[in-house]
Design an enzyme around this catalytic site. Structure first.
Site, PDB file in Angstrom:
ATOM      1  N   GLU A 436       0.660  -1.173  -0.076  1.00 40.81           N
ATOM      2  CA  GLU A 436       0.235  -0.034   0.016  1.00 40.81           C
ATOM      3  C   GLU A 436       0.836   1.113   0.144  1.00 40.81           C
ATOM      4  OE1 GLU A 436      -1.936   0.141   3.657  1.00 40.81           O
ATOM      5  OE2 GLU A 436      -2.954   2.322   3.353  1.00 40.81           O
ATOM      6  N   ASP A 514      -1.111  -1.360   5.809  1.00 43.15           N
ATOM      7  CA  ASP A 514      -1.019  -0.767   7.322  1.00 43.15           C
ATOM      8  C   ASP A 514      -2.173  -1.379   8.237  1.00 43.15           C
ATOM      9  OD1 ASP A 514       0.925   1.143   6.517  1.00 43.15           O
ATOM     10  OD2 ASP A 514      -0.890   2.784   6.366  1.00 43.15           O
ATOM     11  N   ASP A 516      -4.316  -0.693   9.734  1.00 46.34           N
ATOM     12  CA  ASP A 516      -5.503   0.182  10.433  1.00 46.34           C
ATOM     13  C   ASP A 516      -6.633  -0.084   9.426  1.00 46.34           C
ATOM     14  OD1 ASP A 516      -4.763   1.519   8.011  1.00 46.34           O
ATOM     15  OD2 ASP A 516      -4.221   3.380   9.003  1.00 46.34           O
ATOM     16  N   ASP A 518      -8.136   1.812   7.023  1.00 47.15           N
ATOM     17  CA  ASP A 518      -7.709   2.017   5.722  1.00 47.15           C
ATOM     18  C   ASP A 518      -6.894   1.080   5.181  1.00 47.15           C
ATOM     19  OD1 ASP A 518      -9.134   4.149   5.509  1.00 47.15           O
ATOM     20  OD2 ASP A 518      -7.294   5.829   5.504  1.00 47.15           O
TER      21      ASP A 518
END
Ligand code: 0RA
Length: 652
Positions: A436, A514, A516, A518
């Site tokens: 990402e 990541d 998280d 997102d």
């Protein structure tokens, strides 16, 4: 008790029981041959095997309720209210029928040819395999006013069948504890069992199935409990799978018939999306590789719709031909057939080979659909218009696809400029990281072992393939990059979107985002793309998810990484000597917060990293999940992402 007409020989090794022992020994020696593997899949397979037997009893018309329990020690109980496995003397084997069923390989179907053993087939290795692979198993039969019981260890009877009580009811109860000498995974996943039971409830209407997880105590003090019951079977299954999509026609079209001794059930619904979702089953087994039943379905559907469209004059202005695919765009269907002696073929033995089934399904769908179209002109027009739209889009898609592939051939290596390739040439040893963002991509490039690890950074969010039309997908830069980096192509053949994995340049494809919300959304987008367009990549076990650490815990010179809150708490106490003082905790939100060396040592170094392989346990359920996640409704997506934000596991 002594009044049993049974000669059982738990410890008396006659010639017969030596043979039995050899059979059980074979199962224990090569468990994977019988149940697939000895990890999570195999462990759950044991339950399916036992439940299948109860489903068979229900299909024979003698059982209405099947109750499944997961106990705190991860043992399982399956209770049904069927006739109960017979306990009388089995002449040939010279022992009770129960003991034969429980200890002789493939003994299941020998009693009652007419009704017994339809749902078996693939799973149908028999309950004796479950017995052989259980450190302890108890069979309890309610029959003829008595409760009979026999106990086994590793498949070996610990005594004769005995009467342990009286009962007004009839039925079979099997309790088993998977053997920890055999299995590498011991913990049952309630969501995996729940999905399979839901599927079984839809596939076999009017059987009440329940699931109780005694390991989970809810707020009101009761155990986790679910009940599955479907009055309308496949019709409700289609509605369930299609819940996140907008309908094109109001009702689900249903067929329930029998052609040449083959029961055929189909439910189908057109929606406004551009994807085809046809799930097929043979004897309750999901035939993910398709087969003759699916061919018959497609053939019948195409011919009948084509004929109607031709006759209605709606195609006169169309400048190009309509292909088979066009009739299935936006179609969600479930097809279920029951075949007496199924021939399973293919890599995962989930492709039906019996040729007679094609004609049966073809005939069933043709007759029914013809009537439907004649009786529902408004719906019929909506479907034909959708088919025309699909054909038009397909032409645009084909052009775009050919352009992508032609470009690859022309431009040098043909590899995307953003790809940092590895130096090894043997795909078997190579890995591709899909990362990402450009910045994390840069760190990964520095941190990797360039011999065998390639990096492809993906910019921002990749296209939501669930919503886009096909030609948009092949035009999308990120998706084109993935295709060309992988070295796979999709057929440009009119009627086939078969993926050709022959040119696959990497053995492992690892999604690294990541930790998280997102990041998990991006992982889901990439997985959705793989799921819809490169299914076989997942099926053949090439797709993985990297797991970066969540914390770095430091005290003085000691630095250690943690992946869960529990690990962090334990380590904090350990380093702090029982107190939390002096311990510094750094929380990683993104890959970008790690330097190249940290990323390598925690997430990319094969010696220390944890990769989670993406598997598809239940295709229909994964299909629904992806539509919900990627569709227009925001609420279910938020709920899923919140629930899975940490990606405890995303076994789609
Ligand atoms: C063979 C014959 C009969 C019942 C069964 C098998 C049977 C097997 C299982 C396995 C789990 N639950 C089951 N329930 C029934 C019927 C014999 C008769 O009563 O005529």
């Amino acid at each position: 008790m002594s009044d049993l007409p049974i000669k059982s020989n738990g410890n008396d090794y006659s010639a017969d029981s030596i043979q039995v022992l050899e059979g059980l020994e074979a199962v224990r020696k090569r468990p994977a041959m019988y149940i697939g593997d000895i990890s999570e899949r195999g462990l759950h397979h044991l339950v399916y095997e036992v439940v299948d037997n109860s489903i068979d009893e229900a299909l024979a018309g003698f059982c209405n309720n099947i109750n499944l329990f997961i106990h705190p020690d991860n043992s399982i109980t399956v209770i049904d209210d069927g006739r109960g496995i017979p306990v009388d003397l089995h002449e040939k084997e010279n022992k009770s029928a129960l003991e034969v069923v429980m200890t002789v390989l493939h003994a299941g179907g020998k009693f009652n040819k007419e009704s017994y053993k339809v749902s078996g087939g693939l799973h149908g290795v028999g309950v004796s395999c479950v017995n052989a692979l259980s450190s302890l198993l108890t069979a309890e039969i309610h029959r003829d006013g008595n409760i009979y019981q026999q106990i086994y260890k590793k498949g070996i009877p610990q005594g004769p069948v005995s009467i342990v009580g009286t009962s007004e009811k009839t039925g079979t109860t099997i309790h088993f504890l998977p053997d920890d000498e055999i299995f590498t995974v011991f913990e049952y996943k309630v969501e995996i069992l729940s999905e399979r039971i839901r599927e079984l409830a839809y596939l076999n209407k009017r059987i009440r199935l329940t699931l109780t997880d005694e390991r989970v105590i809810q707020e009101d003090g009761s155990f986790y409990f679910e009940e599955f019951y479907s009055t309308e079977g496949l019709k409700e299954f289609v509605a369930y799978v299609d819940e996140g999509r907008e309908k094109l026609i109001d009702e689900v079209i249903c067929i329930e018939t029998e052609k040449g001794d083959i029961p055929v059930e189909i439910a189908m619904q057109y929606n406004t999306t551009f994807n085809e979702h046809v799930h097929s089953y043979v004897n309750n087994i999901n035939t993910i590789e398709g087969g003759t039943h699916l061919l018959g379905f497609r053939r019948g559907l195409t011919r009948t719709l084509k004929r109607y469209a031709d006759d209605s004059g709606m195609l006169t202005k169309l400048k190009f031909d309509i292909a088979g695919d066009d009739f299935r765009e936006g179609l969600t269907a479930i097809l279920s057939v029951k075949v007496q002696e199924p021939q399973f073929e293919g890599q995962t033995k989930t492709k039906l080979g019996n040729s007679e089934v094609a004609a049966a399904v073809d005939q069933a769908i043709s007759e029914m659909l013809k009537n439907y179209l004649e009786e529902h002109p408004k719906e019929a027009r909506a479907i034909v218009n959708k088919v025309i739209l699909a054909a038009t889009a397909r032409h645009a898609a084909r052009k775009a696809r050919e352009l992508v592939q032609r470009k690859n051939v022309l431009s040098g290596s043909g590899l995307p400029g953003k790809l940092a390739d590895c130096s090894n040439n043997d795909p078997e040893t190579c890995e591709l990281y899909l990362v990402e963002g450009d910045s994390a991509g840069g760190t990964a490039k520095q941190g990797r072992d360039r011999q065998f690890q390639a990096i492809l950074p993906l910019r921002g969010k990749i296209l939501n393939v669930e919503k886009a039309m096909q030609h948009r997908i092949y035009e999308n830069e990120e998706i084109k990059n993935i295709f060309t980096a992988l070295g796979v192509s999709i057929g440009t053949d009119e009627d086939s979107k078969e993926v050709n994995l022959q040119g696959l340049r990497y053995n492992k494809i690892i999604i690294m985002t990541d930790a998280d919300v997102d990041g998990s959304h991006i992982t889901t987008l990439i997985l959705t793309f793989f799921f819809r367009y490169l299914h076989s990549l997942i099926e053949q076990g090439h797709v993985y998810i990297a797991t970066p650490p969540l914390f770095l815990v430091k005290k003085g010179k000691v630095e250690r990484y943690c992946w869960t809150d529990a690990e962090r708490e334990a380590l904090t106490l350990e380093l702090g000597g029982g107190k939390e003082g002096g311990v510094h905790i750094q929380r990683y939100k993104g890959l970008g917060e790690m330097n190249a060396e940290q990323l390598w040592s925690t997430t990319m170094n094969p010696e220390f990293r944890t990769l989670r392989q993406v598997t598809i346990d239940n295709a229909a359920s994964a299909d629904r999940t992806f539509s919900m996640l990627m569709g227009d409704e925001v609420a279910p997506r938020r709920e899923f992402i919140e629930k899975n934000a940490k990606y405890a596991k995303i076994d789609v």
